[in-house]
Design a protein around this motif. Structure first.
Motif, PDB file in Angstrom:
ATOM      1  N   GLY A  15       0.843  -1.255  -0.112  1.00 33.34           N
ATOM      2  CA  GLY A  15       0.158   0.141  -0.093  1.00 33.34           C
ATOM      3  C   GLY A  15       0.809   1.342  -0.040  1.00 33.34           C
ATOM      4  O   GLY A  15       1.962   1.351   0.130  1.00 33.34           O
ATOM      5  N   THR A  16       0.340   2.440  -0.257  1.00 28.50           N
ATOM      6  CA  THR A  16       0.820   3.654  -0.183  1.00 28.50           C
ATOM      7  C   THR A  16       0.918   4.279   1.319  1.00 28.50           C
ATOM      8  O   THR A  16      -0.068   4.187   1.768  1.00 28.50           O
ATOM      9  N   LEU A  17       2.190   4.468   1.853  1.00 23.02           N
ATOM     10  CA  LEU A  17       2.138   4.874   3.286  1.00 23.02           C
ATOM     11  C   LEU A  17       1.901   6.465   3.179  1.00 23.02           C
ATOM     12  O   LEU A  17       2.700   7.263   2.560  1.00 23.02           O
ATOM     13  N   THR A  29     -14.131  17.117  21.269  1.00 21.34           N
ATOM     14  CA  THR A  29     -14.814  16.755  20.082  1.00 21.34           C
ATOM     15  C   THR A  29     -14.259  15.784  19.128  1.00 21.34           C
ATOM     16  O   THR A  29     -13.019  15.971  18.912  1.00 21.34           O
ATOM     17  N   ALA A  30     -14.764  14.937  18.763  1.00 19.60           N
ATOM     18  CA  ALA A  30     -14.318  13.891  17.661  1.00 19.60           C
ATOM     19  C   ALA A  30     -13.656  14.686  16.074  1.00 19.60           C
ATOM     20  O   ALA A  30     -14.397  15.611  15.918  1.00 19.60           O
ATOM     21  N   GLN A  31     -12.740  14.145  15.785  1.00 21.14           N
ATOM     22  CA  GLN A  31     -12.255  14.536  14.610  1.00 21.14           C
ATOM     23  C   GLN A  31     -11.828  13.476  13.484  1.00 21.14           C
ATOM     24  O   GLN A  31     -11.516  12.567  14.073  1.00 21.14           O
ATOM     25  N   VAL A  32     -11.909  13.577  12.289  1.00 22.07           N
ATOM     26  CA  VAL A  32     -11.511  12.679  11.332  1.00 22.07           C
ATOM     27  C   VAL A  32      -9.982  12.369  11.409  1.00 22.07           C
ATOM     28  O   VAL A  32      -9.348  13.636  11.269  1.00 22.07           O
ATOM     29  N   LEU A  33      -9.604  11.410  11.731  1.00 21.40           N
ATOM     30  CA  LEU A  33      -8.063  10.983  11.592  1.00 21.40           C
ATOM     31  C   LEU A  33      -7.678  10.127  10.090  1.00 21.40           C
ATOM     32  O   LEU A  33      -6.674  10.901   9.726  1.00 21.40           O
ATOM     33  N   MET A  34      -8.640   9.806   9.512  1.00 19.32           N
ATOM     34  CA  MET A  34      -8.158   9.259   8.019  1.00 19.32           C
ATOM     35  C   MET A  34      -9.429   9.209   7.634  1.00 19.32           C
ATOM     36  O   MET A  34     -10.671   8.741   8.001  1.00 19.32           O
ATOM     37  N   ALA A  35      -9.890   9.992   6.435  1.00 20.16           N
ATOM     38  CA  ALA A  35     -11.010   9.866   5.803  1.00 20.16           C
ATOM     39  C   ALA A  35     -11.244   8.633   5.094  1.00 20.16           C
ATOM     40  O   ALA A  35     -10.547   7.869   5.005  1.00 20.16           O
ATOM     41  N   SER A  36     -12.470   8.344   4.722  1.00 19.64           N
ATOM     42  CA  SER A  36     -12.869   6.842   4.077  1.00 19.64           C
ATOM     43  C   SER A  36     -12.032   6.783   2.839  1.00 19.64           C
ATOM     44  O   SER A  36     -11.724   7.848   2.272  1.00 19.64           O
ATOM     45  N   ARG A  40      -7.459   1.649   1.689  1.00 20.74           N
ATOM     46  CA  ARG A  40      -6.685   1.330   2.764  1.00 20.74           C
ATOM     47  C   ARG A  40      -6.577  -0.106   2.982  1.00 20.74           C
ATOM     48  O   ARG A  40      -7.539  -0.846   2.848  1.00 20.74           O
ATOM     49  N   ILE A  41      -5.140  -0.438   3.455  1.00 20.86           N
ATOM     50  CA  ILE A  41      -5.097  -1.866   3.630  1.00 20.86           C
ATOM     51  C   ILE A  41      -4.716  -2.077   5.082  1.00 20.86           C
ATOM     52  O   ILE A  41      -5.078  -3.134   5.811  1.00 20.86           O
ATOM     53  N   GLY A  42      -4.298  -0.986   5.940  1.00 19.53           N
ATOM     54  CA  GLY A  42      -4.225  -0.790   7.424  1.00 19.53           C
ATOM     55  C   GLY A  42      -3.866   0.398   7.802  1.00 19.53           C
ATOM     56  O   GLY A  42      -3.627   1.548   6.987  1.00 19.53           O
ATOM     57  N   PHE A  43      -3.500   0.614   9.220  1.00 19.49           N
ATOM     58  CA  PHE A  43      -3.449   1.928   9.641  1.00 19.49           C
ATOM     59  C   PHE A  43      -2.643   1.764  10.988  1.00 19.49           C
ATOM     60  O   PHE A  43      -2.755   0.385  11.688  1.00 19.49           O
ATOM     61  N   SER A  44      -1.964   2.829  11.496  1.00 15.13           N
ATOM     62  CA  SER A  44      -1.484   2.760  12.911  1.00 15.13           C
ATOM     63  C   SER A  44      -1.612   4.056  13.630  1.00 15.13           C
ATOM     64  O   SER A  44      -1.474   4.979  12.800  1.00 15.13           O
ATOM     65  N   VAL A  45      -1.615   4.077  14.753  1.00 15.95           N
ATOM     66  CA  VAL A  45      -1.873   5.227  15.621  1.00 15.95           C
ATOM     67  C   VAL A  45      -1.047   5.150  16.868  1.00 15.95           C
ATOM     68  O   VAL A  45      -1.107   3.871  17.620  1.00 15.95           O
ATOM     69  N   ALA A 101       0.373   8.985  13.266  1.00 19.84           N
ATOM     70  CA  ALA A 101      -0.736   8.146  12.409  1.00 19.84           C
ATOM     71  C   ALA A 101      -0.104   7.799  11.046  1.00 19.84           C
ATOM     72  O   ALA A 101       0.397   8.833  10.464  1.00 19.84           O
ATOM     73  N   LEU A 102      -0.125   6.519  10.670  1.00 19.56           N
ATOM     74  CA  LEU A 102       0.205   6.149   9.648  1.00 19.56           C
ATOM     75  C   LEU A 102      -1.010   5.262   8.889  1.00 19.56           C
ATOM     76  O   LEU A 102      -1.512   4.875   9.436  1.00 19.56           O
ATOM     77  N   GLU A 103      -1.314   5.699   7.315  1.00 20.79           N
ATOM     78  CA  GLU A 103      -2.285   4.831   6.778  1.00 20.79           C
ATOM     79  C   GLU A 103      -1.584   4.025   5.622  1.00 20.79           C
ATOM     80  O   GLU A 103      -0.592   4.512   5.054  1.00 20.79           O
ATOM     81  N   TRP A 104      -1.901   3.006   5.210  1.00 24.58           N
ATOM     82  CA  TRP A 104      -1.220   2.373   4.085  1.00 24.58           C
ATOM     83  C   TRP A 104      -2.552   1.449   3.237  1.00 24.58           C
ATOM     84  O   TRP A 104      -3.418   1.106   3.910  1.00 24.58           O
TER      85      TRP A 104
END
Length: 104
Positions: A15-17, A29-36, A40-45, A101-104
């Motif tokens: 995936g693209t990191l 107040t909640a906020q978007v960490l990662m948009a839909s 996406r294959i996975g993520f870390s926080v 946080a990372l998204e892949w």
């Protein structure tokens, strides 16, 4: 090893990191960490702050279940093969709480 046993190698999908690190913009107040993201294959926080953070890959995060509590310093990585394509939300009680946080 057992006679006739076969060994398999598991290669995770590539995936693209993407860096999604930041800070809580408005405490309580909640906020978007990662948009839909359909790709996406996975993520870390990791919680880099001194207060608890909560994440929710299924809806709006809050300081309650089913959100996942990240105490200070705690690292969370989605399980192999788990790639929720929905928006991932984050909640912290205090403005300025930081996270990596990372998204892949």
């Amino acid at each position: 090893s057992k006679t006739g046993a076969t060994s398999l190698s598991v290669v995770p999908a590539a995936g693209t990191l993407t860096n999604r690190s930041g800070a809580i913009t408005t405490g309580g107040t909640a906020q978007v960490l990662m948009a839909s993201n359909a790709n996406r294959i996975g993520f870390s926080v990791q919680n880099l702050s001194t207060g608890d953070l909560w994440i929710n890959p299924l809806g709006t995060a809050s300081a309650a279940q089913p959100s996942i509590k990240l105490a200070p310093g705690v690292y969370f990585e989605s399980p192999v093969g788990y790639g929720s394509v929905l928006s991932v939300s984050i909640f912290g009680a205090t403005t300025g709480q930081s996270f990596s946080a990372l998204e892949w």
